[in-house]
Motif scaffolding. Structure first.
Motif, PDB file in Angstrom:
ATOM      1  N   VAL A   1       0.913  -1.051  -0.043  1.00  0.00           N
ATOM      2  CA  VAL A   1       0.046   0.069   0.000  1.00  0.00           C
ATOM      3  C   VAL A   1       0.846   1.223   0.130  1.00  0.00           C
ATOM      4  O   VAL A   1       1.697   1.229   0.810  1.00  0.00           O
ATOM      5  CB  VAL A   1      -1.010  -0.085   1.319  1.00  0.00           C
ATOM      6  CG1 VAL A   1      -1.766   1.277   1.321  1.00  0.00           C
ATOM      7  CG2 VAL A   1      -1.763  -1.049   1.255  1.00  0.00           C
ATOM      8  N   SER A   2       0.656   2.106  -0.855  1.00  0.00           N
ATOM      9  CA  SER A   2       1.400   3.362  -1.212  1.00  0.00           C
ATOM     10  C   SER A   2       0.640   4.692  -1.152  1.00  0.00           C
ATOM     11  O   SER A   2      -0.340   5.074  -2.175  1.00  0.00           O
ATOM     12  CB  SER A   2       2.243   3.566  -2.449  1.00  0.00           C
ATOM     13  OG  SER A   2       3.067   2.411  -2.345  1.00  0.00           O
ATOM     14  N   PRO A   3       0.263   5.177  -0.046  1.00  0.00           N
ATOM     15  CA  PRO A   3      -0.284   6.374  -0.062  1.00  0.00           C
ATOM     16  C   PRO A   3       0.312   7.427  -0.374  1.00  0.00           C
ATOM     17  O   PRO A   3       1.412   7.768  -0.264  1.00  0.00           O
ATOM     18  CB  PRO A   3      -0.863   6.571   1.514  1.00  0.00           C
ATOM     19  CG  PRO A   3       0.493   5.929   2.209  1.00  0.00           C
ATOM     20  CD  PRO A   3       0.754   4.698   1.321  1.00  0.00           C
ATOM     21  N   MET A   4      -0.506   8.401  -1.282  1.00  0.00           N
ATOM     22  CA  MET A   4       0.178   9.802  -1.722  1.00  0.00           C
ATOM     23  C   MET A   4      -0.966  10.933  -1.540  1.00  0.00           C
ATOM     24  O   MET A   4      -1.884  10.899  -1.602  1.00  0.00           O
ATOM     25  CB  MET A   4       0.609   9.392  -3.443  1.00  0.00           C
ATOM     26  CG  MET A   4       1.426   8.173  -3.653  1.00  0.00           C
ATOM     27  SD  MET A   4       1.682   7.782  -5.289  1.00  0.00           S
ATOM     28  CE  MET A   4      -0.028   6.634  -5.489  1.00  0.00           C
ATOM     29  N   THR A   5      -0.039  12.197  -2.020  1.00  0.00           N
ATOM     30  CA  THR A   5      -1.034  13.290  -2.056  1.00  0.00           C
ATOM     31  C   THR A   5      -0.633  13.940  -3.570  1.00  0.00           C
ATOM     32  O   THR A   5       0.617  13.787  -4.090  1.00  0.00           O
ATOM     33  CB  THR A   5      -0.549  14.042  -0.943  1.00  0.00           C
ATOM     34  OG1 THR A   5       0.742  14.676  -1.134  1.00  0.00           O
ATOM     35  CG2 THR A   5      -0.872  13.586   0.325  1.00  0.00           C
ATOM     36  N   GLN A   6      -1.517  14.744  -3.883  1.00  0.00           N
ATOM     37  CA  GLN A   6      -1.278  15.668  -5.234  1.00  0.00           C
ATOM     38  C   GLN A   6      -2.071  16.897  -5.073  1.00  0.00           C
ATOM     39  O   GLN A   6      -3.170  16.975  -4.755  1.00  0.00           O
ATOM     40  CB  GLN A   6      -1.912  14.836  -6.398  1.00  0.00           C
ATOM     41  CG  GLN A   6      -1.573  15.272  -7.831  1.00  0.00           C
ATOM     42  CD  GLN A   6      -1.898  14.543  -8.895  1.00  0.00           C
ATOM     43  OE1 GLN A   6      -3.123  13.548  -8.630  1.00  0.00           O
ATOM     44  NE2 GLN A   6      -1.307  14.377  -9.906  1.00  0.00           N
ATOM     45  N   PRO A   7      -1.562  18.174  -5.192  1.00  0.00           N
ATOM     46  CA  PRO A   7      -1.934  19.189  -5.152  1.00  0.00           C
ATOM     47  C   PRO A   7      -2.971  19.572  -6.302  1.00  0.00           C
ATOM     48  O   PRO A   7      -2.753  19.059  -7.439  1.00  0.00           O
ATOM     49  CB  PRO A   7      -0.713  20.237  -5.459  1.00  0.00           C
ATOM     50  CG  PRO A   7       0.383  19.534  -6.015  1.00  0.00           C
ATOM     51  CD  PRO A   7       0.102  18.367  -5.680  1.00  0.00           C
ATOM     52  N   ARG A   8      -4.161  20.228  -5.839  1.00  0.00           N
ATOM     53  CA  ARG A   8      -5.128  20.507  -6.913  1.00  0.00           C
ATOM     54  C   ARG A   8      -4.879  21.728  -7.649  1.00  0.00           C
ATOM     55  O   ARG A   8      -4.282  22.500  -6.841  1.00  0.00           O
ATOM     56  CB  ARG A   8      -6.323  20.517  -6.089  1.00  0.00           C
ATOM     57  CG  ARG A   8      -7.044  19.294  -5.819  1.00  0.00           C
ATOM     58  CD  ARG A   8      -8.434  19.312  -5.364  1.00  0.00           C
ATOM     59  NE  ARG A   8      -9.205  18.150  -5.335  1.00  0.00           N
ATOM     60  CZ  ARG A   8     -10.299  17.739  -5.025  1.00  0.00           C
ATOM     61  NH1 ARG A   8     -11.232  18.656  -4.992  1.00  0.00           N
ATOM     62  NH2 ARG A   8     -10.844  16.618  -4.846  1.00  0.00           N
TER      63      ARG A   8
END
Length: 117
Positions: free
Chosen positions: A59-66
């Motif tokens: 499992v690899s949680p990530m974020t991305q700017p909107r």
């Protein structure tokens, strides 16, 4: 592929650009240094990732700017090996004000999904 004697002469004199001849060595450019820096930065970021294993899943949680501000939460769930590997990527609809909140949400959702399957 052969190169004519006149093309070699022009290359030696500097009137023929080195990239137009396939056998000519390329000179280092400023862009090559930037690419090297980007690869090193990406490599350093990969060391800080928050991957964790749940059974047979990674499992690899990530974020991305909107674009309009805020952050999206994403999670990648991998299983299998080599040609038989499968990678599921899920993007969640809630918008978060901080990347830490988005990462926490993605981690919780990925963990819940992996435990159920």
């Amino acid at each position: 592929m052969s190169v004519s004697v006149s093309a070699r002469r022009e290359l030696a004199e500097g009137s023929l650009h080195a990239l137009s001849v396939p056998w000519a060595p390329r000179a280092p450019t400023a862009a090559a240094g930037k690419d090297r820096h980007r690869r090193q930065k990406k490599k350093n970021n990969m060391k800080k990732n928050k991957n964790f294993e749940v059974g047979r899943y990674l499992v690899s949680p990530m974020t991305q700017p909107r674009d309009g501000g805020g952050f999206d939460a994403l999670v990648s769930i991998r299983s299998g090996r080599g040609m038989a590997s499968v990678d599921r990527v899920m993007r969640f609809t809630p918008q978060f004000l901080s990347p830490q909140a988005a990462l926490s949400y993605a981690r919780a959702e990925g963990l819940a999904w992996a435990r159920c399957h």
